[in-house]
Design an enzyme around this catalytic site. Sequence first.
Site, mmCIF file in Angstrom:
data_model
loop_
_atom_site.group_PDB
_atom_site.id
_atom_site.type_symbol
_atom_site.label_atom_id
_atom_site.label_comp_id
_atom_site.label_asym_id
_atom_site.label_seq_id
_atom_site.Cartn_x
_atom_site.Cartn_y
_atom_site.Cartn_z
ATOM 1 N N HIS A 3 0.885 -1.175 0.000
ATOM 2 C CA HIS A 3 0.000 0.000 0.000
ATOM 3 C C HIS A 3 0.918 1.219 0.000
ATOM 4 C CE1 HIS A 3 -2.404 -2.969 2.359
ATOM 5 N NE2 HIS A 3 -3.469 -2.383 1.858
ATOM 6 N N ASP A 55 2.177 1.997 3.444
ATOM 7 C CA ASP A 55 3.108 1.076 4.116
ATOM 8 C C ASP A 55 4.536 1.516 3.862
ATOM 9 O OD1 ASP A 55 0.871 -0.619 4.243
ATOM 10 O OD2 ASP A 55 1.527 -1.770 2.493
ATOM 11 N N GLU A 62 -10.658 -6.961 -4.556
ATOM 12 C CA GLU A 62 -10.479 -8.007 -3.541
ATOM 13 C C GLU A 62 -11.722 -8.100 -2.673
ATOM 14 O OE1 GLU A 62 -6.714 -7.883 -1.438
ATOM 15 O OE2 GLU A 62 -7.668 -8.724 0.337
ATOM 16 N N GLU A 76 -9.033 -13.810 -1.442
ATOM 17 C CA GLU A 76 -8.275 -14.089 -0.212
ATOM 18 C C GLU A 76 -8.972 -15.170 0.604
ATOM 19 O OE1 GLU A 76 -6.508 -10.804 1.895
ATOM 20 O OE2 GLU A 76 -7.084 -11.661 3.826
ATOM 21 N N HIS A 111 -10.976 -14.164 3.672
ATOM 22 C CA HIS A 111 -12.174 -13.399 3.304
ATOM 23 C C HIS A 111 -13.270 -14.340 2.814
ATOM 24 C CE1 HIS A 111 -9.557 -9.579 2.469
ATOM 25 N NE2 HIS A 111 -9.392 -10.063 3.683
ATOM 26 N N ASP A 156 -4.747 -13.779 -2.473
ATOM 27 C CA ASP A 156 -4.084 -13.440 -1.218
ATOM 28 C C ASP A 156 -4.117 -14.707 -0.381
ATOM 29 O OD1 ASP A 156 -3.488 -10.887 -1.916
ATOM 30 O OD2 ASP A 156 -4.693 -9.912 -0.366
ATOM 31 N N ASP A 171 -10.723 -11.926 10.753
ATOM 32 C CA ASP A 171 -9.727 -12.047 9.685
ATOM 33 C C ASP A 171 -8.339 -12.129 10.313
ATOM 34 O OD1 ASP A 171 -8.822 -12.032 7.049
ATOM 35 O OD2 ASP A 171 -8.923 -9.854 6.830
ATOM 36 N N ASP A 174 -5.740 -13.710 9.274
ATOM 37 C CA ASP A 174 -4.649 -13.626 8.284
ATOM 38 C C ASP A 174 -3.440 -14.469 8.660
ATOM 39 O OD1 ASP A 174 -6.071 -11.902 6.661
ATOM 40 O OD2 ASP A 174 -5.030 -10.091 7.321
ATOM 41 N N ASP A 220 -0.761 -12.488 2.015
ATOM 42 C CA ASP A 220 -1.359 -11.451 2.847
ATOM 43 C C ASP A 220 -1.597 -12.089 4.217
ATOM 44 O OD1 ASP A 220 -2.546 -9.295 3.900
ATOM 45 O OD2 ASP A 220 -4.199 -9.154 2.470
#
Length: 436
Positions: free
Chosen positions: A100, A103, A231, A267, A270, A295, A306, A308, A338
């Site tokens: 991003h 980031d 996404e 993802e 998700h 992802d 989430d 991750d 991700d």
Amino acid sequence: MTAFPEVEKIRYEGPDSKNPLAFRWYNEDEVVEGKTMKEHFRFSVVYWHTFRGTGADPFGAGTMLQPWDDGSPSVTNAQDRVRVAFEFIEKLGAPFYAFHDRDVAPEGDSLAETNQNLDAVARILKEEQERTGIRLLWGTANLFSNPRYVHGASTSCNADAFAFAASQVKKCLEITKELGGQNYVFWGGREGYQNLFNTDMKRELDHLGRFLHLAVDYAREIGFTGQFLIEPKPKEPTKHQYDSDAAACINFLRAYDLTDHFKLNLETNHATLAGHTMMHELDYAGHQGMLGSIDANTGDTLLGWDTDQFPTNYYLTAEVMLMLLKYGGLAPGGVNFDAKLRRESFEPIDLFHAHVGGMDAFARGLKIAAAIRAGGELDEFVRNRYSSWDTGIGARIEAGEADFRALEAYMLEKGEITPNVSGRQEMLENLINRYL
Ligand code: XLS
Ligand code: NI
Ligand code: NI
């Protein structure tokens, strides 16, 4: 300067290796179904979790040790961090990364200063890309962290938020193009609602459609030819995200005439938040010609959000790879981790353990999926299951040659359905287990 002095380049040592910092399955030059593993996966490391993740959660502060980071929001710190990131990705042997805008570079006091900061860091990103050969899988703009996006970005009730978001995406597209990004991602962020009593859903969706068209137009204008991706995610941070799952996104893209420009970035966590399996989402997007990138991560069955986490489950990666093989792969997309360390795994070396495990889990999943396909039993079973459509009345229906009258006449003569055969789910689950 080296941030990971104790780590050499991670190598493939084969399934018998007990070295935790070696690949047991990911052998980048090994050919499976006509492509090398490197080409199949196009593995990508995310900048946000891996280099900006702190381990903070709603109950406590960050725990991650990042000795290379001076903790300041300065541009120099951001530039130094780029070198650390590329040392990590190079030692790991992943060919791609993703970021991003926020980031990689800190926000300044004005949009102009923020853009300058991004330029200053992008210069180093480009240098490091050229030094290492690591490429940018995708860029994206963070349109959700700053309080200015409290009501959303392009779907905000405040037109200024739309304008700010547009300026941010404009800049991020320029940077993504400059760095040779192969895709550009829109994850919905705060594009959704918490309460329908204060929400004009139609107007918000129209604005989202407008926003994406503006992005496509600008990309064309500056000559960015990467693939646009949406996404899906059903909730978090809002209770209903507009891009909730593959089917909802595809409907939205069709309704707003965007299917020529967008595919999906799916993802795993998700998908499960949406009440689907990842396999379902991949199959849905795949048969619609909308599968762009993934992802890669996983949730926790006992935690409802989430999380991750890094994928470690062969059953899951085999399911994913069955779908990727079925639909011909992901390029120019890739398998983007991700995923983040859990806050109890706070040492830099844990980043290697996590990624090595994720890459190996996918490589093993690929081999399992390829073996299942080579065995052919699953395909054959499905083919036979639908064989009533290959001849006779089924073939006539599919060819559009049987109307309701003809079907009634057929059934009046035949009287009852024959034959009805078992779905054999348990047998098929056992079959999959034979390959694991
Ligand atoms: C958040 C998303 C996000 C996107 C990029 O849940 O997964 O990390 O991948 O904005
Ligand atoms: Ni996520
Ligand atoms: Ni994501």
